[in-house]
Design a protein around this motif. Structure first.
Motif, PDB file in Angstrom:
ATOM      1  N   ARG A 101       7.660  16.563  18.113  1.00  0.00           N
ATOM      2  CA  ARG A 101       8.847  16.293  17.288  1.00  0.00           C
ATOM      3  C   ARG A 101       9.601  15.137  17.942  1.00  0.00           C
ATOM      4  O   ARG A 101      10.005  15.234  19.099  1.00  0.00           O
ATOM      5  CB  ARG A 101       9.737  17.532  17.209  1.00  0.00           C
ATOM      6  CG  ARG A 101       9.061  18.749  16.568  1.00  0.00           C
ATOM      7  CD  ARG A 101       9.929  20.002  16.718  1.00  0.00           C
ATOM      8  NE  ARG A 101      10.196  20.272  18.126  1.00  0.00           N
ATOM      9  CZ  ARG A 101      11.427  20.384  18.652  1.00  0.00           C
ATOM     10  NH1 ARG A 101      12.495  20.229  17.885  1.00  0.00           N
ATOM     11  NH2 ARG A 101      11.578  20.649  19.933  1.00  0.00           N
ATOM     12  N   SER A 156       6.622  15.575  13.327  1.00  0.00           N
ATOM     13  CA  SER A 156       7.782  15.217  12.521  1.00  0.00           C
ATOM     14  C   SER A 156       8.561  14.138  13.249  1.00  0.00           C
ATOM     15  O   SER A 156       8.570  14.082  14.486  1.00  0.00           O
ATOM     16  CB  SER A 156       8.679  16.431  12.261  1.00  0.00           C
ATOM     17  OG  SER A 156       9.228  16.918  13.482  1.00  0.00           O
ATOM     18  N   ARG A 178      14.036   5.398   4.007  1.00  0.00           N
ATOM     19  CA  ARG A 178      13.550   6.482   3.140  1.00  0.00           C
ATOM     20  C   ARG A 178      12.565   5.956   2.099  1.00  0.00           C
ATOM     21  O   ARG A 178      11.565   6.613   1.789  1.00  0.00           O
ATOM     22  CB  ARG A 178      14.734   7.166   2.466  1.00  0.00           C
ATOM     23  CG  ARG A 178      15.588   7.995   3.429  1.00  0.00           C
ATOM     24  CD  ARG A 178      16.879   8.458   2.785  1.00  0.00           C
ATOM     25  NE  ARG A 178      17.667   9.300   3.692  1.00  0.00           N
ATOM     26  CZ  ARG A 178      18.963   9.540   3.539  1.00  0.00           C
ATOM     27  NH1 ARG A 178      19.615   9.019   2.507  1.00  0.00           N
ATOM     28  NH2 ARG A 178      19.605  10.301   4.416  1.00  0.00           N
ATOM     29  N   ALA A 222       8.540   7.054   1.673  1.00  0.00           N
ATOM     30  CA  ALA A 222       7.935   7.476   0.411  1.00  0.00           C
ATOM     31  C   ALA A 222       6.747   6.583   0.045  1.00  0.00           C
ATOM     32  O   ALA A 222       5.696   7.069  -0.388  1.00  0.00           O
ATOM     33  CB  ALA A 222       8.978   7.453  -0.701  1.00  0.00           C
ATOM     34  N   GLY A 225       3.649   7.496   2.052  1.00  0.00           N
ATOM     35  CA  GLY A 225       3.217   8.886   1.990  1.00  0.00           C
ATOM     36  C   GLY A 225       3.618   9.742   3.174  1.00  0.00           C
ATOM     37  O   GLY A 225       2.944  10.725   3.481  1.00  0.00           O
ATOM     38  N   LEU A 226       4.746   9.404   3.818  1.00  0.00           N
ATOM     39  CA  LEU A 226       5.176  10.174   4.991  1.00  0.00           C
ATOM     40  C   LEU A 226       6.529  10.848   4.793  1.00  0.00           C
ATOM     41  O   LEU A 226       7.146  11.302   5.757  1.00  0.00           O
ATOM     42  CB  LEU A 226       5.230   9.271   6.228  1.00  0.00           C
ATOM     43  CG  LEU A 226       3.880   8.869   6.809  1.00  0.00           C
ATOM     44  CD1 LEU A 226       4.059   7.881   7.962  1.00  0.00           C
ATOM     45  CD2 LEU A 226       3.099  10.097   7.293  1.00  0.00           C
ATOM     46  N   ALA A 227       6.996  10.927   3.563  1.00  0.00           N
ATOM     47  CA  ALA A 227       8.302  11.524   3.312  1.00  0.00           C
ATOM     48  C   ALA A 227       8.358  12.990   3.739  1.00  0.00           C
ATOM     49  O   ALA A 227       9.439  13.507   4.062  1.00  0.00           O
ATOM     50  CB  ALA A 227       8.656  11.394   1.832  1.00  0.00           C
ATOM     51  N   ASP A 228       7.201  13.662   3.778  1.00  0.00           N
ATOM     52  CA  ASP A 228       7.198  15.076   4.165  1.00  0.00           C
ATOM     53  C   ASP A 228       7.333  15.265   5.673  1.00  0.00           C
ATOM     54  O   ASP A 228       7.696  16.354   6.135  1.00  0.00           O
ATOM     55  CB  ASP A 228       5.913  15.751   3.677  1.00  0.00           C
ATOM     56  CG  ASP A 228       4.649  15.115   4.244  1.00  0.00           C
ATOM     57  OD1 ASP A 228       4.682  13.892   4.548  1.00  0.00           O
ATOM     58  OD2 ASP A 228       3.634  15.822   4.379  1.00  0.00           O
ATOM     59  N   ARG A 229       7.044  14.225   6.451  1.00  0.00           N
ATOM     60  CA  ARG A 229       7.131  14.343   7.925  1.00  0.00           C
ATOM     61  C   ARG A 229       8.224  13.480   8.522  1.00  0.00           C
ATOM     62  O   ARG A 229       8.420  13.496   9.741  1.00  0.00           O
ATOM     63  CB  ARG A 229       5.795  13.965   8.562  1.00  0.00           C
ATOM     64  CG  ARG A 229       4.717  15.012   8.389  1.00  0.00           C
ATOM     65  CD  ARG A 229       3.577  14.804   9.368  1.00  0.00           C
ATOM     66  NE  ARG A 229       2.733  13.682   9.019  1.00  0.00           N
ATOM     67  CZ  ARG A 229       2.389  12.713   9.851  1.00  0.00           C
ATOM     68  NH1 ARG A 229       2.858  12.681  11.080  1.00  0.00           N
ATOM     69  NH2 ARG A 229       1.581  11.730   9.453  1.00  0.00           N
ATOM     70  N   ALA A 266      12.311  12.330   8.272  1.00  0.00           N
ATOM     71  CA  ALA A 266      13.669  12.478   7.738  1.00  0.00           C
ATOM     72  C   ALA A 266      14.535  11.369   8.313  1.00  0.00           C
ATOM     73  O   ALA A 266      14.390  11.003   9.490  1.00  0.00           O
ATOM     74  CB  ALA A 266      14.238  13.841   8.116  1.00  0.00           C
TER      75      ALA A 266
END
Length: 277
Positions: free
Chosen positions: A59, A81, A96, A100, A103-107, A109
């Motif tokens: 992390r 993350s 941000r 997107a 393809g890394l918006a899920d990991r 923030a």
């Protein structure tokens, strides 16, 4: 007379306005090459990758992340993350969007916050790696408070990693590295009110007032150690990432350095400081 807290708030507000205005300029620049980044270009310098080591499953928190390209590069390298934090909302909007797009918006923030308020702004209490990239510390009024903030976010067994321009270079001004022209030990802030940006010197800009401070290498290391972290290494590098002085030459590796035959100077430094388990 303005209080110290009031002075710092005015400092940060001026710097935020300056950076906010320059985000579109930076996002469109060849230096940041966002199309190349979307296509897979890695922002992490080779010495950073070697010194940080394998980030798989880690992390990672990136303080003062600007538009997030370094942050997202660590995610591409396998971090479980990543969180990027910056006080410029336009910069975070760009970050941000990049997350997107690749393809890394899920990991990944991204958080809008002044760095001194990071513990209240980030999603987790602590992180395996707290990272600060190149060109960040110069803009901060209080290095001790920064170190305390960064250290508080390092998990037990984790570490803070910092890569920066060497503060000694500021004695030369910008013209040449042949003659020292400024004091290394300067307590007063450096106040600049000039248009342009490092990506386009001649750019016409409006919010030009900014504040900076030369934190000596000794002050930086002492602040980190006083904040409870254990210094693992401090490396000084004879290379830098852009042509900071006219006499620097670019090598095949992409780094800039003084020509052969010239006395070599420290152009960058990096350090790692850990929190015991």
């Amino acid at each position: 007379m303005m209080s110290e807290a009031g002075h710092d708030a005015a400092w940060i507000a001026a710097n935020r306005a300056m950076w906010d205005e320059r985000v579109p300029l930076h996002a469109a620049s060849a230096l940041y090459d966002q199309e190349g980044f979307r296509a897979g270009r890695d922002e992490i310098r080779d010495f950073e990758a070697a010194e940080v080591g394998d980030v798989t499953g880690k992390r990672l928190l990136h303080l003062q992340c600007h538009m997030g390209q370094d942050t997202l590069s660590w995610a591409r390298r396998g971090a479980a993350s990543v969180v990027g934090l910056d006080f410029s909302e336009p910069a975070i909007v760009v970050a941000r969007g990049l997350a997107a797009d690749i393809g890394l918006a899920d990991r990944a923030a991204f958080v809008v916050s002044d760095v001194y308020e990071a513990p209240a702004a980030v999603p987790d209490e602590d992180y395996d790696i707290v990272y600060t990239g190149i060109g960040a510390l110069y803009w901060l009024p209080d290095i001790e408070r920064w170190a305390e903030t960064a250290a508080s976010l390092v998990a037990p067994g984790g570490f803070l990693y910092l890569a920066e321009f060497h503060p000694f270079l500021n004695v030369f001004g910008w013209e040449s590295v042949t003659e020292a022209k400024e004091d290394y030990f300067r307590s007063e802030p450096l106040v600049t009110d000039e248009p342009g940006s490092y990506v386009e010197i001649e750019a016409e800009t409006i919010d030009n007032l900014s504040y900076a401070r030369i934190h000596t290498l000794g002050d930086i290391v002492s602040a980190i150690c006083a904040a409870g972290l254990r210094l693992e290494f401090l490396h000084e590098h004879g290379v830098t990432v852009f042509q900071q002085f006219p006499e620097l030459v670019r090598g095949d590796d992409g780094y800039f350095r003084l020509p052969k035959g010239r006395p070599q100077l420290p152009l960058m430094y990096s350090l790692k400081a850990s929190r015991p388990v």
